[in-house]
Scaffold this active site. Structure first.
Site, PDB file in Angstrom:
ATOM      1  N   GLY A  10       0.839  -1.195   0.000  1.00 31.48           N
ATOM      2  CA  GLY A  10       0.000   0.000   0.000  1.00 31.48           C
ATOM      3  C   GLY A  10       0.867   1.235   0.000  1.00 31.48           C
ATOM      4  N   GLY A  12       0.030   4.525  -0.973  1.00 31.27           N
ATOM      5  CA  GLY A  12      -0.755   5.734  -1.189  1.00 31.27           C
ATOM      6  C   GLY A  12      -0.111   6.934  -0.531  1.00 31.27           C
ATOM      7  CG  MET A  14      -0.726   8.578   5.543  1.00 31.29           C
ATOM      8  SD  MET A  14      -1.594   8.222   7.093  1.00 31.29           S
ATOM      9  CE  MET A  14      -0.239   7.888   8.207  1.00 31.29           C
ATOM     10  CB  SER A 115      -1.497   9.965  14.277  1.00 28.56           C
ATOM     11  OG  SER A 115      -2.028  11.267  14.094  1.00 28.56           O
ATOM     12  CE  LYS A 167      -4.364   7.610  13.681  1.00 27.14           C
ATOM     13  NZ  LYS A 167      -5.457   7.580  12.741  1.00 27.14           N
ATOM     14  CG  HIS A 170      -5.111  10.378  17.840  1.00 23.12           C
ATOM     15  ND1 HIS A 170      -5.483  10.605  16.527  1.00 23.12           N
ATOM     16  CD2 HIS A 170      -4.116  11.262  18.102  1.00 23.12           C
ATOM     17  CE1 HIS A 170      -4.736  11.579  16.025  1.00 23.12           C
ATOM     18  NE2 HIS A 170      -3.907  11.983  16.967  1.00 23.12           N
ATOM     19  CD  GLU A 174      -8.089  13.894  13.634  1.00 23.91           C
ATOM     20  OE1 GLU A 174      -8.808  13.639  12.641  1.00 23.91           O
ATOM     21  OE2 GLU A 174      -6.986  13.341  13.834  1.00 23.91           O
TER      22      GLU A 174
END
Length: 297
Positions: A10, A12, A14, A115, A167, A170, A174
């Site tokens: 993967g 992409g 990130m 993150s 996460k 988190h 956010e």
């Protein structure tokens, strides 16, 4: 044996940046993506063949069906002693299922909440990790390369599922923080007495208790489009806000601010509230999430 070689599935927004950051730190990274223009190898089989054993493969694909498909393939390709890391935004309950599936074949599993968004290549990625200590310790060179410089930004949160659960929480926080900035911005824009809202936000960047990276990104967005007139007030949710609220219900923990911020996003899909322009702008700033342009009369 500590991992200094990594397979990455993967590539992409990130995943591609993570590959570059890991290579900059001196690690060998072989990446696979369905897009041949960014992939290092033509197939997942080739990826596994290129790695020395015991292998470590980091999965960075969308949660749900895409992750399950990759896990199913790796379960047949990898050998006992190999290790799989899910660094996507999977639900923690899926981690438990994937760990059991791989364990039956002697393959280890670690979940990593990541993150950092589009800024991670430069600033590093905050990492929340779940899994057995022996598996996590093997990946220390990888985590050290990805995390921000300094003592913070990494935690072994607990057993399998703990990383993605951390996460998820988190991201719930956010949601609520972005909603608070958005509500304040709309109120400032509404009154006649304040005629420089952007500079009010900028003034908060130093010396105030609400200064934060999100506030900095809000100022960036306002510098690009002072009144956010180019954006439609529409914001998607990644799923983790919903999971956070569901987990709160399951554990009888009151989360009024996070729940309200999730419902505000639902409302954005039925109308065009000004607050959602700021939410959309912030999501684009930190994560590169797509935005919708305002409709012209």
């Amino acid at each position: 044996m500590a991992a200094t070689q990594l397979g990455l599935i993967g590539l992409g927004k990130m995943g591609g940046n993570m590959r570059e950051r890991l290579r900059n730190a001196g690690l060998t990274v072989i990446g696979y993506d369905r897009n041949p223009e960014v992939s290092d190898v033509p197939s997942m089989v080739d990826l596994v063949d290129r790695l020395d054993g015991p292998r470590a493969i980091w999965v960075m694909v969308p949660a749900g069906g895409a992750t399950q498909h990759v896990i199913d393939q790796l379960a047949t390709l990898l050998k006992p002693g190999d290790l799989v890391i899910d660094g996507g935004n999977s639900r923690w309950t899926d981690d438990e299922k994937h760990a059991k599936q791989l364990h039956a074949r002697g393959i280890g599993f670690v979940d990593a909440g990541v993150s950092g968004g589009v800024w991670g290549l430069k600033n590093g990625y905050a990492l929340m990790v779940g899994g057995d200590k022996e598996h996590v310790d093997r990946l220390k060179p990888v985590f050290d390369a990805l995390k921000p410089e300094g003592p913070y930004g990494y935690v072994h949160a607990g057993k399998v599922g703990a990383g993605h659960f951390a996460k998820m929480v988190h991201n719930g926080i956010e949601y609520a923080m972005m909603q608070a900035y958005a509500e304040g911005w709309e109120l400032l824009e509404k009154v006649d007495s304040v005629d420089n809202v952007r500079e009010v936000f900028r003034s908060w960047q130093e010396g105030t208790v609400i200064r934060s990276w999100l506030l900095d990104l809000a100022v960036n967005a306002l510098d690009e489009d002072e009144h956010l007139e180019k954006l439609r007030g529409y914001a998607e949710d990644s799923g983790e806000g919903r999971w956070t609220v569901e987990a709160a219900i399951d554990n009888a923990v009151p989360l009024p601010a996070i729940t309200a911020s999730l419902f505000a996003r639902f409302a954005s899909r039925q109308e065009d509230p000004p607050q959602m322009k700021m939410i959309a702008a912030l999501r684009n700033q930190f994560g590169g999430h797509a935005v919708e342009s305002a409709k012209k009369d």
